[in-house]
Design an enzyme around this catalytic site. Sequence first.
Site, PDB file in Angstrom:
ATOM      1  N   ASP A   1       0.791  -1.221   0.000  1.00 18.55           N
ATOM      2  CA  ASP A   1       0.000   0.000   0.000  1.00 18.55           C
ATOM      3  C   ASP A   1       0.829   1.281   0.000  1.00 18.55           C
ATOM      4  OD1 ASP A   1       1.045  -0.092   2.586  1.00 18.55           O
ATOM      5  OD2 ASP A   1      -0.818  -0.825   3.462  1.00 18.55           O
TER       6      ASP A   1
ATOM      7  N   GLU B   1      -1.016  -8.910  -1.389  1.00 18.93           N
ATOM      8  CA  GLU B   1      -1.553  -8.380  -0.135  1.00 18.93           C
ATOM      9  C   GLU B   1      -2.741  -7.450  -0.413  1.00 18.93           C
ATOM     10  OE1 GLU B   1       1.023  -7.649   3.670  1.00 18.93           O
ATOM     11  OE2 GLU B   1       0.448  -5.675   2.902  1.00 18.93           O
TER      12      GLU B   1
ATOM     13  N   GLU C   1      -1.748   5.100   3.246  1.00 17.73           N
ATOM     14  CA  GLU C   1      -1.789   3.698   2.817  1.00 17.73           C
ATOM     15  C   GLU C   1      -3.201   3.180   2.562  1.00 17.73           C
ATOM     16  OE1 GLU C   1       2.108   4.298   4.949  1.00 17.73           O
ATOM     17  OE2 GLU C   1       0.023   4.887   5.305  1.00 17.73           O
TER      18      GLU C   1
ATOM     19  N   HIS D   1       5.929   4.916  14.483  1.00 20.37           N
ATOM     20  CA  HIS D   1       6.362   5.869  13.468  1.00 20.37           C
ATOM     21  C   HIS D   1       5.220   6.388  12.583  1.00 20.37           C
ATOM     22  CE1 HIS D   1       6.227   2.020  11.331  1.00 20.37           C
ATOM     23  NE2 HIS D   1       5.948   2.745  10.265  1.00 20.37           N
TER      24      HIS D   1
ATOM     25  N   ARG E   1       2.539   8.383  10.713  1.00 19.96           N
ATOM     26  CA  ARG E   1       2.424   9.829  10.570  1.00 19.96           C
ATOM     27  C   ARG E   1       1.078  10.373  11.037  1.00 19.96           C
ATOM     28  NH1 ARG E   1       3.570  10.951   4.465  1.00 19.96           N
ATOM     29  NH2 ARG E   1       4.803   9.056   4.640  1.00 19.96           N
TER      30      ARG E   1
ATOM     31  N   HIS F   1      12.737   5.700  14.462  1.00 20.29           N
ATOM     32  CA  HIS F   1      12.689   6.138  13.059  1.00 20.29           C
ATOM     33  C   HIS F   1      13.412   7.468  12.910  1.00 20.29           C
ATOM     34  CE1 HIS F   1      10.982   7.078   9.100  1.00 20.29           C
ATOM     35  NE2 HIS F   1      10.572   5.827   9.047  1.00 20.29           N
TER      36      HIS F   1
END
Length: 376
Positions: A96, A118, A132, A217, A219, A250
Amino acid sequence: MKKIMIIFGTRPEAIKMAPVIDVLRREKEIETVVCSTGQHREMLKQVLEIFNIEIDFDLDLMRENQDLFDISVNSLNKLKEVLTEHTPDILMVQGDTSTAFISALAAFYKRIKIAHVEAGLRSYNINSPYPEEANRRFISVISDYNFAPTEDAKQNLIKEGFEKEKIYVTGNTVVDALHMVKEKLNNLELSAKNEYELNNSFGENLFAKPFILVTMHRREKFGDEFKSVLKTLKEIALQRPEYNFIYPVHLNPNVQVPVNEILKGVKNIKLIPPQDYFKFIYLMSKCLFIMTDSGGVQEECFVFEKPVIVLRDVTERNEAIKAGYAFLVSSNEKLIKEKFFEIENNLKNGYNYFNCENPFGNGKSAEIIKEILLNN
Protein backbone atom coordinates in the site's frame (compact mmCIF):
# COMPACT_ATOMS: atom_id res chain seq x y z
CA MET A 1 6.18 -17.30 -21.96
CA LYS A 2 4.75 -14.66 -19.63
CA LYS A 3 6.85 -11.64 -18.78
CA ILE A 4 6.26 -10.35 -15.25
CA MET A 5 7.74 -7.16 -13.85
CA ILE A 6 7.92 -6.84 -10.06
CA ILE A 7 8.32 -3.38 -8.55
CA PHE A 8 9.22 -2.43 -4.99
CA GLY A 9 10.91 0.45 -3.22
CA THR A 10 10.70 0.05 0.55
CA ARG A 11 12.25 -2.63 2.75
CA PRO A 12 8.90 -4.21 3.74
CA GLU A 13 7.91 -4.48 0.07
CA ALA A 14 11.21 -6.17 -0.81
CA ILE A 15 10.88 -8.63 2.07
CA LYS A 16 7.35 -9.62 1.06
CA MET A 17 8.25 -9.83 -2.63
CA ALA A 18 11.44 -11.86 -2.04
CA PRO A 19 9.73 -15.29 -1.89
CA VAL A 20 7.70 -14.44 -5.01
CA ILE A 21 10.81 -13.40 -6.91
CA ASP A 22 12.54 -16.59 -5.80
CA VAL A 23 9.83 -18.96 -7.06
CA LEU A 24 9.16 -17.02 -10.28
CA ARG A 25 12.83 -16.91 -11.26
CA ARG A 26 12.97 -20.70 -10.93
CA GLU A 27 9.98 -21.10 -13.26
CA LYS A 28 10.93 -21.76 -16.90
CA GLU A 29 7.60 -20.53 -18.26
CA ILE A 30 7.95 -17.06 -16.72
CA GLU A 31 10.43 -14.29 -17.48
CA THR A 32 10.83 -12.23 -14.29
CA VAL A 33 12.08 -8.65 -14.31
CA VAL A 34 12.77 -6.88 -11.01
CA CYS A 35 12.58 -3.11 -10.71
CA SER A 36 13.49 -1.03 -7.64
CA THR A 37 12.26 2.53 -7.24
CA GLY A 38 15.52 3.31 -5.44
CA GLN A 39 13.83 5.12 -2.55
CA HIS A 40 15.36 3.21 0.36
CA ARG A 41 18.55 1.95 -1.25
CA GLU A 42 20.61 1.60 1.94
CA MET A 43 17.76 -0.05 3.87
CA LEU A 44 17.18 -2.42 0.95
CA LYS A 45 20.80 -3.50 0.60
CA GLN A 46 20.86 -6.15 3.31
CA VAL A 47 17.43 -7.54 2.36
CA LEU A 48 18.61 -8.00 -1.23
CA GLU A 49 21.71 -9.84 0.02
CA ILE A 50 19.79 -12.08 2.46
CA PHE A 51 17.31 -13.17 -0.19
CA ASN A 52 19.80 -13.12 -3.08
CA ILE A 53 17.70 -10.68 -5.14
CA GLU A 54 19.23 -9.10 -8.23
CA ILE A 55 17.76 -5.80 -9.47
CA ASP A 56 17.30 -5.39 -13.21
CA PHE A 57 16.27 -1.72 -13.14
CA ASP A 58 16.71 1.03 -10.57
CA LEU A 59 14.46 4.07 -11.05
CA ASP A 60 16.66 6.10 -8.67
CA LEU A 61 13.79 8.08 -7.16
CA MET A 62 15.40 8.94 -3.83
CA ARG A 63 15.64 12.69 -3.27
CA GLU A 64 16.12 14.73 -0.10
CA ASN A 65 13.03 16.30 1.45
CA GLN A 66 10.68 14.93 -1.20
CA ASP A 67 6.97 14.73 -0.43
CA LEU A 68 4.14 12.59 -1.79
CA PHE A 69 3.72 14.95 -4.76
CA ASP A 70 7.39 14.57 -5.76
CA ILE A 71 7.32 10.80 -5.36
CA SER A 72 4.13 10.46 -7.40
CA VAL A 73 5.18 12.70 -10.31
CA ASN A 74 8.73 11.34 -10.56
CA SER A 75 7.57 7.72 -10.30
CA LEU A 76 4.98 8.10 -13.03
CA ASN A 77 7.42 9.67 -15.48
CA LYS A 78 10.15 7.08 -14.86
CA LEU A 79 7.70 4.19 -15.08
CA LYS A 80 6.36 5.43 -18.39
CA GLU A 81 9.85 5.00 -19.85
CA VAL A 82 10.46 1.56 -18.31
CA LEU A 83 7.07 0.10 -19.23
CA THR A 84 7.26 1.46 -22.77
CA GLU A 85 10.67 -0.10 -23.30
CA HIS A 86 10.11 -3.46 -21.62
CA THR A 87 6.36 -4.08 -22.06
CA PRO A 88 5.66 -6.79 -19.44
CA ASP A 89 2.47 -8.86 -19.62
CA ILE A 90 1.88 -8.33 -15.90
CA LEU A 91 3.12 -5.73 -13.45
CA MET A 92 3.18 -6.91 -9.83
CA VAL A 93 3.09 -4.60 -6.81
CA GLN A 94 2.89 -5.29 -3.10
CA GLY A 95 1.00 -3.61 -0.31
CA ASP A 96 0.00 0.00 0.00
CA THR A 97 2.87 2.42 -0.54
CA SER A 98 2.42 5.44 -2.78
CA THR A 99 4.91 3.99 -5.27
CA ALA A 100 2.92 0.72 -5.36
CA PHE A 101 -0.19 2.72 -6.30
CA ILE A 102 1.64 4.90 -8.85
CA SER A 103 3.27 1.81 -10.40
CA ALA A 104 -0.14 0.17 -10.77
CA LEU A 105 -1.53 3.38 -12.24
CA ALA A 106 1.29 3.52 -14.80
CA ALA A 107 0.58 -0.08 -15.81
CA PHE A 108 -3.12 0.73 -16.13
CA TYR A 109 -2.30 3.64 -18.45
CA LYS A 110 -0.20 1.25 -20.57
CA ARG A 111 -2.96 -1.42 -20.63
CA ILE A 112 -0.72 -3.84 -18.75
CA LYS A 113 -2.34 -6.32 -16.34
CA ILE A 114 -1.79 -5.63 -12.65
CA ALA A 115 -1.20 -8.19 -9.88
CA HIS A 116 -1.56 -6.94 -6.30
CA VAL A 117 0.11 -8.93 -3.54
CA GLU A 118 -1.55 -8.38 -0.13
CA ALA A 119 -4.82 -7.13 -1.61
CA GLY A 120 -7.99 -6.45 0.34
CA LEU A 121 -6.58 -5.10 3.60
CA ARG A 122 -8.90 -2.44 4.99
CA SER A 123 -9.11 -0.26 8.08
CA TYR A 124 -12.13 1.58 6.60
CA ASN A 125 -10.67 4.83 7.87
CA ILE A 126 -9.26 6.76 4.91
CA ASN A 127 -6.89 8.68 7.20
CA SER A 128 -5.59 5.73 9.22
CA PRO A 129 -3.11 4.64 8.09
CA TYR A 130 -2.41 7.64 5.85
CA PRO A 131 -1.93 7.51 2.88
CA GLU A 132 -1.79 3.70 2.82
CA GLU A 133 -5.52 3.06 3.22
CA ALA A 134 -6.29 5.15 0.14
CA ASN A 135 -3.42 3.63 -1.85
CA ARG A 136 -4.56 0.04 -1.39
CA ARG A 137 -8.14 0.92 -2.28
CA PHE A 138 -6.96 2.67 -5.45
CA ILE A 139 -4.89 -0.37 -6.48
CA SER A 140 -7.86 -2.71 -6.00
CA VAL A 141 -9.92 -0.76 -8.53
CA ILE A 142 -7.48 -1.41 -11.37
CA SER A 143 -6.04 -4.84 -10.43
CA ASP A 144 -6.54 -7.96 -12.53
CA TYR A 145 -5.14 -10.32 -9.90
CA ASN A 146 -6.02 -9.58 -6.26
CA PHE A 147 -3.86 -11.85 -4.11
CA ALA A 148 -5.67 -11.59 -0.77
CA PRO A 149 -3.65 -12.88 2.21
CA THR A 150 -6.72 -14.09 4.13
CA GLU A 151 -10.39 -14.95 3.70
CA ASP A 152 -11.27 -11.71 5.54
CA ALA A 153 -9.34 -9.70 2.96
CA LYS A 154 -11.17 -11.54 0.18
CA GLN A 155 -14.53 -10.75 1.76
CA ASN A 156 -13.58 -7.06 1.98
CA LEU A 157 -13.07 -7.02 -1.78
CA ILE A 158 -16.29 -8.93 -2.48
CA LYS A 159 -18.29 -6.51 -0.29
CA GLU A 160 -16.83 -3.65 -2.30
CA GLY A 161 -18.12 -5.21 -5.51
CA PHE A 162 -14.97 -6.67 -7.04
CA GLU A 163 -15.25 -9.76 -9.23
CA LYS A 164 -14.73 -13.02 -7.35
CA GLU A 165 -12.88 -14.41 -10.37
CA LYS A 166 -10.10 -11.86 -9.82
CA ILE A 167 -9.65 -12.60 -6.10
CA TYR A 168 -7.39 -15.38 -4.81
CA VAL A 169 -6.64 -16.25 -1.17
CA THR A 170 -2.92 -17.01 -1.00
CA GLY A 171 -1.74 -16.37 2.56
CA ASN A 172 0.78 -13.63 3.22
CA THR A 173 4.23 -13.85 1.64
CA VAL A 174 5.80 -12.36 4.78
CA VAL A 175 5.35 -15.78 6.41
CA ASP A 176 7.30 -17.34 3.53
CA ALA A 177 10.05 -14.75 4.02
CA LEU A 178 10.32 -15.39 7.75
CA HIS A 179 10.60 -19.12 7.21
CA MET A 180 13.43 -18.38 4.77
CA VAL A 181 15.42 -16.46 7.43
CA LYS A 182 14.37 -18.27 10.61
CA GLU A 183 17.01 -20.97 10.18
CA LYS A 184 19.70 -18.28 10.06
CA LEU A 185 18.41 -16.80 13.30
CA ASN A 186 18.91 -20.17 15.00
CA ASN A 187 22.58 -20.23 14.01
CA LEU A 188 24.52 -19.69 17.24
CA GLU A 189 27.40 -17.86 15.53
CA LEU A 190 25.03 -15.43 13.79
CA SER A 191 23.07 -14.91 17.03
CA ALA A 192 26.27 -14.01 18.87
CA LYS A 193 27.27 -11.66 16.05
CA ASN A 194 23.86 -9.93 16.15
CA GLU A 195 24.03 -9.43 19.92
CA TYR A 196 27.61 -8.17 19.76
CA GLU A 197 26.84 -5.63 17.02
CA LEU A 198 23.66 -4.41 18.70
CA ASN A 199 25.40 -4.01 22.06
CA ASN A 200 28.48 -2.44 20.49
CA SER A 201 26.45 0.14 18.58
CA PHE A 202 24.62 1.13 21.76
CA GLY A 203 27.55 0.92 24.17
CA GLU A 204 25.98 -1.43 26.72
CA ASN A 205 24.33 -4.84 27.03
CA LEU A 206 20.79 -4.46 25.68
CA PHE A 207 20.06 -8.07 26.60
CA ALA A 208 20.99 -7.82 30.29
CA LYS A 209 17.29 -7.87 31.17
CA PRO A 210 14.16 -9.33 29.55
CA PHE A 211 12.90 -6.71 27.13
CA ILE A 212 9.85 -5.36 25.36
CA LEU A 213 10.36 -4.31 21.73
CA VAL A 214 8.77 -0.97 20.79
CA THR A 215 8.21 0.60 17.35
CA MET A 216 6.18 3.73 16.58
CA HIS A 217 6.36 5.87 13.47
CA ARG A 218 2.85 6.35 11.96
CA ARG A 219 2.42 9.83 10.57
CA GLU A 220 -1.29 10.04 11.44
CA LYS A 221 -0.30 10.09 15.13
CA PHE A 222 2.34 12.81 14.91
CA GLY A 223 1.86 15.60 17.43
CA ASP A 224 0.04 15.51 20.76
CA GLU A 225 -1.29 11.97 20.33
CA PHE A 226 2.19 10.59 19.67
CA LYS A 227 3.55 12.43 22.73
CA SER A 228 0.75 11.01 24.86
CA VAL A 229 1.73 7.43 23.96
CA LEU A 230 5.38 8.19 24.69
CA LYS A 231 4.47 9.53 28.14
CA THR A 232 2.48 6.36 28.85
CA LEU A 233 5.45 4.24 27.77
CA LYS A 234 7.70 6.23 30.10
CA GLU A 235 5.33 5.66 33.03
CA ILE A 236 5.23 1.90 32.39
CA ALA A 237 9.03 1.73 32.11
CA LEU A 238 9.45 3.53 35.41
CA GLN A 239 7.03 1.06 37.04
CA ARG A 240 8.88 -1.93 35.57
CA PRO A 241 12.64 -1.36 36.04
CA GLU A 242 13.19 -5.13 35.77
CA TYR A 243 12.61 -4.86 31.98
CA ASN A 244 14.40 -3.03 29.21
CA PHE A 245 12.32 -1.32 26.56
CA ILE A 246 14.21 -1.39 23.25
CA TYR A 247 12.99 1.21 20.77
CA PRO A 248 14.59 1.48 17.29
CA VAL A 249 13.73 5.13 16.58
CA HIS A 250 12.69 6.14 13.06
CA LEU A 251 14.83 8.89 11.51
CA ASN A 252 11.86 11.15 10.77
CA PRO A 253 12.22 14.35 12.87
CA ASN A 254 8.52 14.06 13.78
CA VAL A 255 9.52 10.88 15.62
CA GLN A 256 13.05 11.72 16.74
CA VAL A 257 12.29 15.03 18.45
CA PRO A 258 9.44 13.95 20.78
CA VAL A 259 11.04 10.56 21.50
CA ASN A 260 14.27 12.17 22.68
CA GLU A 261 12.40 14.91 24.52
CA ILE A 262 10.24 12.46 26.52
CA LEU A 263 12.15 9.17 26.73
CA LYS A 264 15.83 10.08 26.70
CA GLY A 265 17.40 9.57 30.12
CA VAL A 266 15.02 6.84 31.30
CA LYS A 267 17.52 4.16 32.29
CA ASN A 268 15.65 1.12 31.06
CA ILE A 269 14.43 2.64 27.78
CA LYS A 270 17.06 1.96 25.14
CA LEU A 271 16.73 4.29 22.15
CA ILE A 272 18.67 2.75 19.29
CA PRO A 273 18.99 3.63 15.59
CA PRO A 274 16.75 1.93 13.01
CA GLN A 275 18.02 -1.62 12.54
CA ASP A 276 18.58 -3.65 9.42
CA TYR A 277 16.08 -6.41 8.72
CA PHE A 278 18.07 -9.25 10.21
CA LYS A 279 18.79 -7.46 13.49
CA PHE A 280 15.20 -6.28 13.83
CA ILE A 281 13.88 -9.80 13.31
CA TYR A 282 16.46 -11.01 15.85
CA LEU A 283 15.13 -8.49 18.39
CA MET A 284 11.60 -9.68 17.66
CA SER A 285 12.60 -13.29 18.22
CA LYS A 286 14.20 -12.51 21.61
CA CYS A 287 11.74 -10.06 23.18
CA LEU A 288 8.99 -10.84 25.71
CA PHE A 289 6.34 -9.08 23.64
CA ILE A 290 5.89 -6.10 21.34
CA MET A 291 4.30 -2.64 21.39
CA THR A 292 3.91 -1.23 17.88
CA ASP A 293 1.92 0.79 15.37
CA SER A 294 3.35 -1.27 12.48
CA GLY A 295 1.09 -3.31 10.25
CA GLY A 296 3.70 -5.84 9.18
CA VAL A 297 4.83 -6.60 12.73
CA GLN A 298 1.28 -7.80 13.51
CA GLU A 299 1.84 -10.53 10.90
CA GLU A 300 5.49 -11.32 11.63
CA CYS A 301 5.17 -11.75 15.39
CA PHE A 302 3.08 -14.94 15.05
CA VAL A 303 6.07 -16.82 13.63
CA PHE A 304 8.02 -16.03 16.82
CA GLU A 305 4.98 -16.37 19.11
CA LYS A 306 5.19 -12.85 20.52
CA PRO A 307 1.98 -11.12 21.67
CA VAL A 308 1.59 -7.58 20.35
CA ILE A 309 -0.03 -4.40 21.68
CA VAL A 310 -1.21 -2.43 18.64
CA LEU A 311 -0.89 1.32 19.26
CA ARG A 312 -3.44 2.31 16.62
CA ASP A 313 -7.11 3.30 16.43
CA VAL A 314 -7.91 0.71 13.76
CA THR A 315 -6.07 -2.12 12.07
CA GLU A 316 -6.30 -3.75 8.67
CA ARG A 317 -4.93 -6.95 10.26
CA ASN A 318 -8.09 -7.88 12.17
CA GLU A 319 -7.17 -11.54 11.78
CA ALA A 320 -4.48 -10.99 14.41
CA ILE A 321 -7.02 -9.48 16.80
CA LYS A 322 -9.46 -12.36 16.25
CA ALA A 323 -6.67 -14.93 16.73
CA GLY A 324 -6.14 -13.51 20.20
CA TYR A 325 -2.48 -12.51 20.13
CA ALA A 326 -2.83 -8.85 19.07
CA PHE A 327 -4.63 -6.16 21.07
CA LEU A 328 -5.85 -2.83 19.73
CA VAL A 329 -5.42 -0.06 22.32
CA SER A 330 -5.23 3.17 20.28
CA SER A 331 -3.36 5.87 22.23
CA ASN A 332 -5.56 5.36 25.30
CA GLU A 333 -3.37 5.48 28.43
CA LYS A 334 -5.70 3.29 30.49
CA LEU A 335 -6.02 0.61 27.79
CA ILE A 336 -2.28 0.55 27.07
CA LYS A 337 -1.43 0.01 30.74
CA GLU A 338 -4.18 -2.57 31.29
CA LYS A 339 -3.09 -4.64 28.32
CA PHE A 340 0.61 -4.36 29.17
CA PHE A 341 0.16 -5.67 32.71
CA GLU A 342 -2.32 -8.33 31.57
CA ILE A 343 0.10 -9.75 28.98
CA GLU A 344 2.97 -9.56 31.48
CA ASN A 345 0.97 -11.53 34.05
CA ASN A 346 -0.30 -14.09 31.54
CA LEU A 347 3.18 -14.81 30.21
CA LYS A 348 4.49 -15.31 33.76
CA ASN A 349 1.72 -17.86 34.31
CA GLY A 350 2.49 -19.75 31.10
CA TYR A 351 -0.52 -18.63 29.07
CA ASN A 352 -0.30 -19.63 25.38
CA TYR A 353 -1.44 -16.89 23.02
CA PHE A 354 -0.63 -19.02 19.96
CA ASN A 355 -2.80 -22.14 20.18
CA CYS A 356 -4.25 -21.71 16.68
CA GLU A 357 -2.99 -21.87 13.10
CA ASN A 358 -1.26 -18.80 11.73
CA PRO A 359 -4.09 -16.70 10.19
CA PHE A 360 -1.62 -15.34 7.63
CA GLY A 361 -0.64 -18.62 6.03
CA ASN A 362 1.72 -21.57 6.17
CA GLY A 363 4.70 -20.26 4.21
CA LYS A 364 3.54 -21.47 0.78
CA SER A 365 2.03 -18.23 -0.48
CA ALA A 366 4.61 -17.56 -3.20
CA GLU A 367 4.08 -21.02 -4.73
CA ILE A 368 0.32 -20.44 -4.78
CA ILE A 369 0.80 -17.08 -6.51
CA LYS A 370 3.08 -18.66 -9.11
CA GLU A 371 0.53 -21.35 -9.98
CA ILE A 372 -2.23 -18.76 -10.34
CA LEU A 373 -0.09 -16.67 -12.70
CA LEU A 374 0.84 -19.72 -14.77
CA ASN A 375 -2.72 -20.94 -15.17
CA ASN A 376 -4.70 -17.70 -15.63
